[in-house]
Design an enzyme around this catalytic site. Structure first.
Site, PDB file in Angstrom:
ATOM      1  CG  HIS A 199     -10.254   0.526   3.692  1.00 24.64           C
ATOM      2  ND1 HIS A 199      -9.480   1.325   2.866  1.00 24.64           N
ATOM      3  CD2 HIS A 199      -9.386  -0.117   4.512  1.00 24.64           C
ATOM      4  CE1 HIS A 199      -8.206   1.154   3.163  1.00 24.64           C
ATOM      5  NE2 HIS A 199      -8.120   0.287   4.156  1.00 24.64           N
ATOM      6  CG  HIS A 211     -12.357  -1.391  -1.237  1.00 23.32           C
ATOM      7  ND1 HIS A 211     -12.907  -2.650  -1.222  1.00 23.32           N
ATOM      8  CD2 HIS A 211     -11.005  -1.549  -1.204  1.00 23.32           C
ATOM      9  CE1 HIS A 211     -11.911  -3.544  -1.190  1.00 23.32           C
ATOM     10  NE2 HIS A 211     -10.761  -2.904  -1.185  1.00 23.32           N
ATOM     11  CG  HIS A 271      -6.484  -2.738   1.956  1.00 26.33           C
ATOM     12  ND1 HIS A 271      -7.071  -1.536   1.641  1.00 26.33           N
ATOM     13  CD2 HIS A 271      -7.052  -3.665   1.136  1.00 26.33           C
ATOM     14  CE1 HIS A 271      -7.950  -1.717   0.669  1.00 26.33           C
ATOM     15  NE2 HIS A 271      -7.961  -2.992   0.342  1.00 26.33           N
ATOM     16  CG  ASP A 321      -8.420  -6.464  -0.454  1.00 22.31           C
ATOM     17  OD1 ASP A 321      -9.323  -5.607  -0.368  1.00 22.31           O
ATOM     18  OD2 ASP A 321      -7.482  -6.381  -1.262  1.00 22.31           O
TER      19      ASP A 321
HETATM   20 ZN   LIG Z   1      -8.909  -3.782  -1.404  1.00 20.99          ZN
END
Ligand SMILES: [Zn+2]
Length: 375
Positions: free
Chosen positions: A266, A263, A280, A169
Site C-alpha cells: 500500500h 500495508h 487508505h 483496512d
Molecule cells: Zn491500515
C-alpha cells in the site's frame, strides 16, 4: 520469548454515545481541549451542547488547522495550558485524531471517531506531516488513548464509502497478523524500542491473533449487511459489529498482531498518481490480494476474499484504485518503496524482493479482473 499487547484503557460504542462525552471529560477534570475540523464540530454541535450542559464541563474549541504538524501540535499544547484543560479530545477523522494523540502525548486522551474508515483510533501511534502536508515522521506514545468512544448513530449517518474503506483496512489484519506470527516478527505493541518508554522488541500474543481472526470472520458474516444498513443510515446489529470490527478488532489486531506485505505494498502504491483519490482502506483491500498472491495462499482463500470485496464494493484490481495502465518501471518503483529495509513486508515468513512484488501485483490485478468477468 518477549511478547507485548497494547490497547486503549476503555472502548465504548453505542447509539447517541456522544451525549456521554461530558461524563468521560469529568473523569479527568472540568475542561477539555477539542481538536476537530470545523465541519465535524458542526455535525455534532447539538450533542456537544447537550453533554456540556448535562455534565457541567467546558469544551474549549481550538480552531484546528487541519494538518498534524509539529507547529500545530505546539500551538494546541499551549492553548491547552492557557485554558487549564484536564484532557484532550480528538474528534473526527485521521488528522484530528492523530493531532490529538500528539497533543496529549500519552496522557488523558479521549478519541471520538466520526467515521469508521481506518483502524487508527485505538493505536498508540500517529503520523506527523509538515505544514505543507509532506510526510515528516511516525510518533509513538507511552500509552494508547484513555477512552475511545464511538457514536454509532453518527457513523451510520456518515457516507457509506468510509465504512467500506474501513472494511478494506480491516480485511488485511488477519492475513498480516498470520504472516507476522509465522515469521516470529516484531509487533508495534512493543514500540517504542530502546527509548525511555520501551526496553526492546516484542512478538505478538495469542490474544491479538484471536482478535485478528475474529476481525476477518466478522467481515465475512456482517460486511454486506452492514453496508446496506449504512446506506439507509440505520444502526443494526450487523452495522454495530462492523464498526467494532473496523475500529477495535482491526486496531488491536494490527498493532499487537503485526503488519506485513499488504500495508508495505500500500505504501509503495502511493507513488502512483492515480491512487491518490482513493482511501487508505480501499487500496489496502487490493494489496491484501497482492499479499495472498505473494504467499501463494490457497485458491479457496483468494476466492473468498475476492467474493467478499465484490459483495461490499471494495477494489480488486488496479483499475478499481485509479490505475488504468501502468508500466513495468512504475511498478518497479512501487516495489522498491515497498521493500525498503524499514517496511513491514520483511515480516513475511520468507525473503521478499522487488521482482516478486511486481509479479504479485500483476497477477493479483489479473485475478481480480477475471473474477469480475465471471460475476
Ligand atoms: Zn491500515
Amino acid at each position: 520469548m518477549r511478547k507485548a499487547f497494547i490497547s486503549p484503557a476503555k472502548y465504548v460504542q453505542g447509539e447517541n454515545e456522544l451525549l456521554n462525552l461530558g461524563y468521560f471529560i469529568k473523569t479527568f477534570g472540568h475542561s477539555a481541549l477539542l481538536i476537530a475540523h470545523a465541519d465535524d464540530v458542526q455535525r455534532v454541535k447539538q450533542q456537544l451542547e447537550h453533554t456540556k450542559n448535562t455534565y457541567h464541563v467546558t469544551i474549549v474549541e481550538s480552531g484546528f488547522n487541519g494538518e498534524c504538524s509539529r507547529q500545530e501540535v505546539k500551538r494546541l499544547q499551549q492553548l491547552a495550558k492557557e485554558h487549564n484543560c484536564a484532557c484532550t479530545i480528538g474528534l473526527g477523522g485521521g488528522k484530528a485524531i492523530d493531532t490529538a494523540k500528539c497533543v496529549a502525548a500519552g496522557e488523558a486522551l479521549i478519541i471520538v471517531p466520526t467515521i469508521a474508515a481506518t483502524d487508527a483510533p485505538t493505536s498508540h501511534s500517529a503520523v506527523l506531516y509538515s505544514p505543507e502536508g509532506e510526510f515528516d515522521d511516525y510518533a509513538y506514545f507511552k500509552q494508547s488513548p484513555s477512552v475511545v468512544m464511538i457514536d454509532t448513530t453518527v457513523i451510520a449517518n456518515a457516507p457509506t464509502r468510509f465504512l467500506v474503506a474501513g472494511m478494506g483496512d480491516a480485511l488485511s489484519t488477519y492475513f498480516e497478523a498470520r504472516a507476522t506470527a509465522h515469521s516470529y516478527s516484531n509487533v508495534n505493541a512493543g514500540l517504542p524500542c530502546g527509548s525511555s518508554t520501551g526496553v526492546g522488541p516484542a512478538k505478538g500474543t495469542k490474544a491479538a491473533f484471536a482478535l485478528a481472526k475474529l476481525c476477518y470472520e466478522t467481515l465475512l458474516e456482517d460486511g454486506a449487511k452492514a453496508k446496506i444498513a449504512c446506506d439507509a443510515n440505520l444502526v443494526t446489529p450487523a452495522l454495530e459489529n462492523i464498526i467494532e470490527t473496523n475500529i477495535l478488532l482491526s486496531g488491536l489486531g494490527f498493532e499487537s498482531g503485526g503488519l506485513a506485505a499488504a500495508h508495505a505494498i500500500h505504501n509503495g502504491l502511493t507513488s502512483l498518481e492515480g491512487t491518490h483519490s482513493y482511501y487508505h482502506g480501499e487500496k489496502v483491500a487490493f494489496t491484501t490480494l497482492v499479499q495472498l498472491v505473494l504467499e501463494n495462499a490457497t485458491s479457496a482463500e483468494i476466492n473468498q476474499v475476492l467474493q467478499f470485496c465484490l459483495s461490499v464494493g471494495l477494489p480488486i484490481c488496479l483499475a478499481d484504485i485509479g490505475v488504468t495502465s501502468v508500466t513495468d518501471d512504475e511498478l518497479r518503483e512501487v516495489a522498491r518503496k515497498a521493500c525498503i529495509p524499514e517496511e513491514s513486508i520483511h515480516s513475511m515468513p520468507f525473503p521478499v524482493n522487488e521482482d516478486q512484488v511486481v509479479a504479485a501485483i500483476r497477477v493479483a490485478d489479473q485475478l481480480g479482473q477475471q473474477f469480475k468477468l465471471k460475476g
